[in-house]
Design an enzyme around this catalytic site. Structure first.
Site, PDB file in Angstrom:
ATOM      1  N   GLN A 192      37.589  18.777  -5.278  1.00 50.23           N
ATOM      2  CA  GLN A 192      37.680  18.646  -6.223  1.00 50.23           C
ATOM      3  C   GLN A 192      38.951  17.841  -6.552  1.00 50.23           C
ATOM      4  OE1 GLN A 192      37.544  20.391 -10.787  1.00 50.23           O
ATOM      5  NE2 GLN A 192      35.080  18.782 -10.558  1.00 50.23           N
ATOM      6  N   HIS A 236      34.798  17.245 -19.001  1.00 51.54           N
ATOM      7  CA  HIS A 236      35.977  18.384 -19.728  1.00 51.54           C
ATOM      8  C   HIS A 236      37.060  17.756 -20.406  1.00 51.54           C
ATOM      9  CE1 HIS A 236      33.127  20.647 -16.404  1.00 51.54           C
ATOM     10  NE2 HIS A 236      32.759  20.223 -17.320  1.00 51.54           N
ATOM     11  N   TYR A 253      39.761  16.647 -19.499  1.00 54.51           N
ATOM     12  CA  TYR A 253      40.771  15.860 -18.236  1.00 54.51           C
ATOM     13  C   TYR A 253      40.917  14.014 -18.073  1.00 54.51           C
ATOM     14  CZ  TYR A 253      40.471  20.862 -17.458  1.00 54.51           C
ATOM     15  OH  TYR A 253      40.413  22.454 -17.517  1.00 54.51           O
ATOM     16  N   ARG A 270      31.944  14.339 -10.580  1.00 56.30           N
ATOM     17  CA  ARG A 270      31.141  15.174 -11.918  1.00 56.30           C
ATOM     18  C   ARG A 270      31.932  14.607 -13.299  1.00 56.30           C
ATOM     19  NH1 ARG A 270      32.265  21.505 -13.280  1.00 56.30           N
ATOM     20  NH2 ARG A 270      29.695  21.720 -13.795  1.00 56.30           N
TER      21      ARG A 270
HETATM   22  C1  LIG Z   1      36.538  30.371 -15.270  1.00 56.00           C
HETATM   23  C2  LIG Z   1      36.000  29.227 -14.844  1.00 56.00           C
HETATM   24  C3  LIG Z   1      36.465  27.666 -13.894  1.00 56.00           C
HETATM   25  C4  LIG Z   1      35.783  26.388 -14.286  1.00 56.00           C
HETATM   26  N1  LIG Z   1      36.554  26.058 -13.068  1.00 56.00           N
HETATM   27  C5  LIG Z   1      36.069  24.658 -13.164  1.00 56.00           C
HETATM   28  C6  LIG Z   1      36.672  23.446 -12.679  1.00 56.00           C
HETATM   29  O1  LIG Z   1      37.571  24.112 -12.148  1.00 56.00           O
HETATM   30  N2  LIG Z   1      36.279  22.948 -12.436  1.00 56.00           N
HETATM   31  C7  LIG Z   1      35.675  22.242 -12.750  1.00 56.00           C
HETATM   32  O2  LIG Z   1      34.607  20.840 -13.226  1.00 56.00           O
HETATM   33  N3  LIG Z   1      34.711  23.198 -13.816  1.00 56.00           N
HETATM   34  C8  LIG Z   1      34.899  24.297 -14.051  1.00 56.00           C
HETATM   35  N4  LIG Z   1      34.110  25.217 -14.388  1.00 56.00           N
HETATM   36  C9  LIG Z   1      32.805  24.420 -15.841  1.00 56.00           C
HETATM   37  C10 LIG Z   1      31.988  25.614 -14.761  1.00 56.00           C
HETATM   38  O3  LIG Z   1      31.984  24.853 -13.393  1.00 56.00           O
HETATM   39  C11 LIG Z   1      30.718  25.333 -14.831  1.00 56.00           C
HETATM   40  O4  LIG Z   1      30.871  23.770 -15.406  1.00 56.00           O
HETATM   41  C12 LIG Z   1      30.449  25.800 -16.686  1.00 56.00           C
HETATM   42  O5  LIG Z   1      30.449  26.742 -15.922  1.00 56.00           O
HETATM   43  C13 LIG Z   1      28.750  25.937 -16.573  1.00 56.00           C
HETATM   44  O6  LIG Z   1      28.023  26.154 -15.311  1.00 56.00           O
HETATM   45  P1  LIG Z   1      27.474  27.693 -15.963  1.00 56.00           P
HETATM   46  O7  LIG Z   1      27.103  27.793 -16.981  1.00 56.00           O
HETATM   47  O8  LIG Z   1      26.634  27.946 -14.550  1.00 56.00           O
HETATM   48  O9  LIG Z   1      28.683  28.967 -15.832  1.00 56.00           O
HETATM   49  C14 LIG Z   1      34.943  26.190 -15.214  1.00 56.00           C
HETATM   50  C15 LIG Z   1      34.634  27.516 -16.015  1.00 56.00           C
HETATM   51  C16 LIG Z   1      34.540  28.608 -15.958  1.00 56.00           C
HETATM   52  C17 LIG Z   1      34.020  29.484 -16.879  1.00 56.00           C
END
Ligand SMILES: Cc1cc2nc3c(=O)[nH]c(=O)nc-3n(C[C@H](O)[C@H](O)[C@H](O)COP(=O)(O)O)c2cc1C
Length: 489
Positions: A150, A221, A223, A268
């Site tokens: 990514q 998100h 960004y 994404r």
């Molecule tokens: C600790 C942490 C780090 C994350 N890092 C990224 C990231 O680097 N890039 C990204 O697109 N989303 C990132 N996310 C979002 C996750 O990819 C995901 O969209 C989000 O946690 C919801 O999915 P889940 O319910 O399975 O946790 C992060 C989330 C958490 C909690």
């Protein structure tokens, strides 16, 4: 513990109890009562896309750890997380984690950066993931394992020098978000965006040389890649019309396809958004009124991409995404990972949780509603774009019911792969266990304490402090727990 009135998932122990709760609250979430046997499991079906075979329907979502070295290379903690991705059994690794294409785009001083110096270490980490996968699942197991990287610039949320020193470079002014940055918010100039396009292409080339099968041009998100899509009031070539707002994404993708042959491109996308939330005096989240702020911005056009006002109008809110997906399909992109909102200004939309992170608020809705919303949005887009392959997000809050909801989503073709985020930090082998028909480890399910987000908000590394013994034993665990308990008294 949480003061919110929503039942904990662990208390919904039977399918009947779970269904009754969904029926009573009107949360539209379908699930299978029983998990299919391994040979009949929809999770086990391979998928062929864009000339690549992916061996099953589990995808590891990108998960940063705020644990790279100061010059942007992986640390032992980063490598351990990626090895865990490898032993998960999932066959699609969506990006690993957000990697900045240049220093000023880092969201924290420990975010990975892809450049000529860090490329060998980042490539070696991909190999470690593959080796861990092979060691667990067999010497040829990586034949249908697809790993991407990514790529990002953190834009408004850049903090390259210190975790508590924002250095924003926004796509557009925002009447609600700008006041949250007391030292002002510079907007990136058009000329600088052209230079940044070069940086994305250069990073994509390095990613290909490091053995990644695809790059994700991150547009989610809050960004930069996402905020540009929302830059309705921005003048010039990159703002205003959707045609202009997609220029950056389009140019980067066209150039990668022309200049880095053989590398696939994925996106994404925050497919819908909501206005920024704030904490009410009682701790619960509420939308921050925009009216009061708008007057302060000359000729203000409120930024936004796919902004959802109420759930009955989800289909309408997805029109912006439909525009982008039509464009991406035309550019030859086939892989889409659907997500929503932002962890900074509406975290309950983006990663539904029972317990908020340090800078968050108590959930203003049953977190299951947030899960259902993302599943529904992905389903609507999958229906409209059957030729695109969709990975769904935000399943972790489902906990014990994750495999049941995921299986049903796959059966009903609401998505093509089920993405796993937080759950992978506490229970990396969940996909392997589901695929083997093994009993699931109840005590390993993420209970959404949000410590993995609170850690970084305190300037510490991320990890599952409550449930992963490796992190529970680390000194940061106490600080994170103290921060969580302090905000609950
Ligand atoms: C600790 C942490 C780090 C994350 N890092 C990224 C990231 O680097 N890039 C990204 O697109 N989303 C990132 N996310 C979002 C996750 O990819 C995901 O969209 C989000 O946690 C919801 O999915 P889940 O319910 O399975 O946790 C992060 C989330 C958490 C909690």
């Amino acid at each position: 513990m949480s003061r919110t009135p929503y039942p904990r998932i662990a208390t919904l122990k039977t399918a009947a109890a779970f269904r009754q709760h969904l029926d009573r609250t009107g949360i539209p979430l379908a699930f299978d009562d029983q998990l299919a046997a391994p040979e009949a499991s929809p999770f086990a079906r391979p998928i062929e896309v864009d000339g690549s075979r992916v061996g099953n329907r589990f995808c590891i979502l990108p998960m940063e750890g705020w644990d790279g070295t100061s010059d942007g290379a992986p640390s032992e903690l980063t490598r351990r997380r990626w090895r865990n991705f490898g032993i998960s059994g999932a066959k699609l690794i969506w990006g690993g984690e957000a990697v900045a294409v240049r220093h000023d785009g880092r969201a924290n001083p420990n975010q990975l950066v892809l450049n000529a110096r860090t490329q060998p270490a980042i490539g070696a980490m991909r190999e470690e993931l593959t080796a861990a996968h092979r060691a667990r699942f067999g010497a040829a197991a990586d034949g249908d394992l697809l790993i991407g990287l990514q790529l990002t610039h953190s834009g408004r949320y850049a903090r390259p020098e210190a975790y508590d020193r924002p250095a924003p470079l926004a796509a557009t002014h925002h009447p609600v978000l700008d006041p949250r940055f007391p030292n002002g918010v510079p907007v990136i100039a058009d000329a600088e965006l052209s230079t940044l396009e070069d940086d994305f292409v250069a990073a994509a080339r390095l990613a290909r040389e490091a053995g990644f099968a695809f790059v994700d041009i991150k547009a989610c998100h809050g960004y930069l890649g996402h905020e540009l899509l929302a830059a309705r009031g921005r003048p010039g070539r990159y703002g205003g019309s959707l045609e202009n707002r997609t220029r950056f994404m389009r140019t980067v993708i066209e150039r990668i396809r022309a200049e880095v042959p053989g590398l696939r491109v994925a996106v994404r996308l925050s497919v819908f958004d909501m206005t920024p939330y704030r904490k009410r005096p009682d701790g619960i989240g509420e939308p921050e009124p925009v009216g009061g702020h708008l007057g302060s911005v000359e000729g203000a056009v409120l930024p936004g991409f796919g902004v959802l006002a109420d759930d009955d109008r989800l289909g309408e809110a997805l029109d912006d995404s439909r525009f982008v997906l039509r464009m991406l399909e035309g550019l030859g992109v086939r892989w889409i990972c659907a997500t929503a909102g932002s962890p900074y200004y509406n975290p309950h939309i983006q990663r539904p949780a029972m317990f908020p992170p340090l800078d968050g608020y108590e959930p203003p809705e049953d977190p299951l509603r947030g899960v259902a919303r993302q599943i529904q949005a992905t389903a609507l887009l999958k229906r409209d774009f059957p030729g695109l392959t969709f990975v769904g997000s935000a399943y972790s809050y489902l906990q014990e019911w994750l495999p049941h909801v995921g299986q049903r989503s796959l059966r009903d073709r609401l998505c093509d792969l089920v993405g796993l985020g937080r759950i992978v930090l506490s229970y990396p082998e969940l996909p392997a266990d589901v695929l083997a028909g093994a009993p699931l480890r109840r005590n390993a399910f993420c209970r959404t304490f949000s410590d993995c987000t609170t850690g970084p908000r305190l300037g510490l590394v991320s990890g599952c402090f409550p449930l992963d013994p490796f992190y529970t034993a680390r000194p940061e665990a106490i600080k994170v727990r103290n921060a969580r308990t302090a905000r609950l008294v």
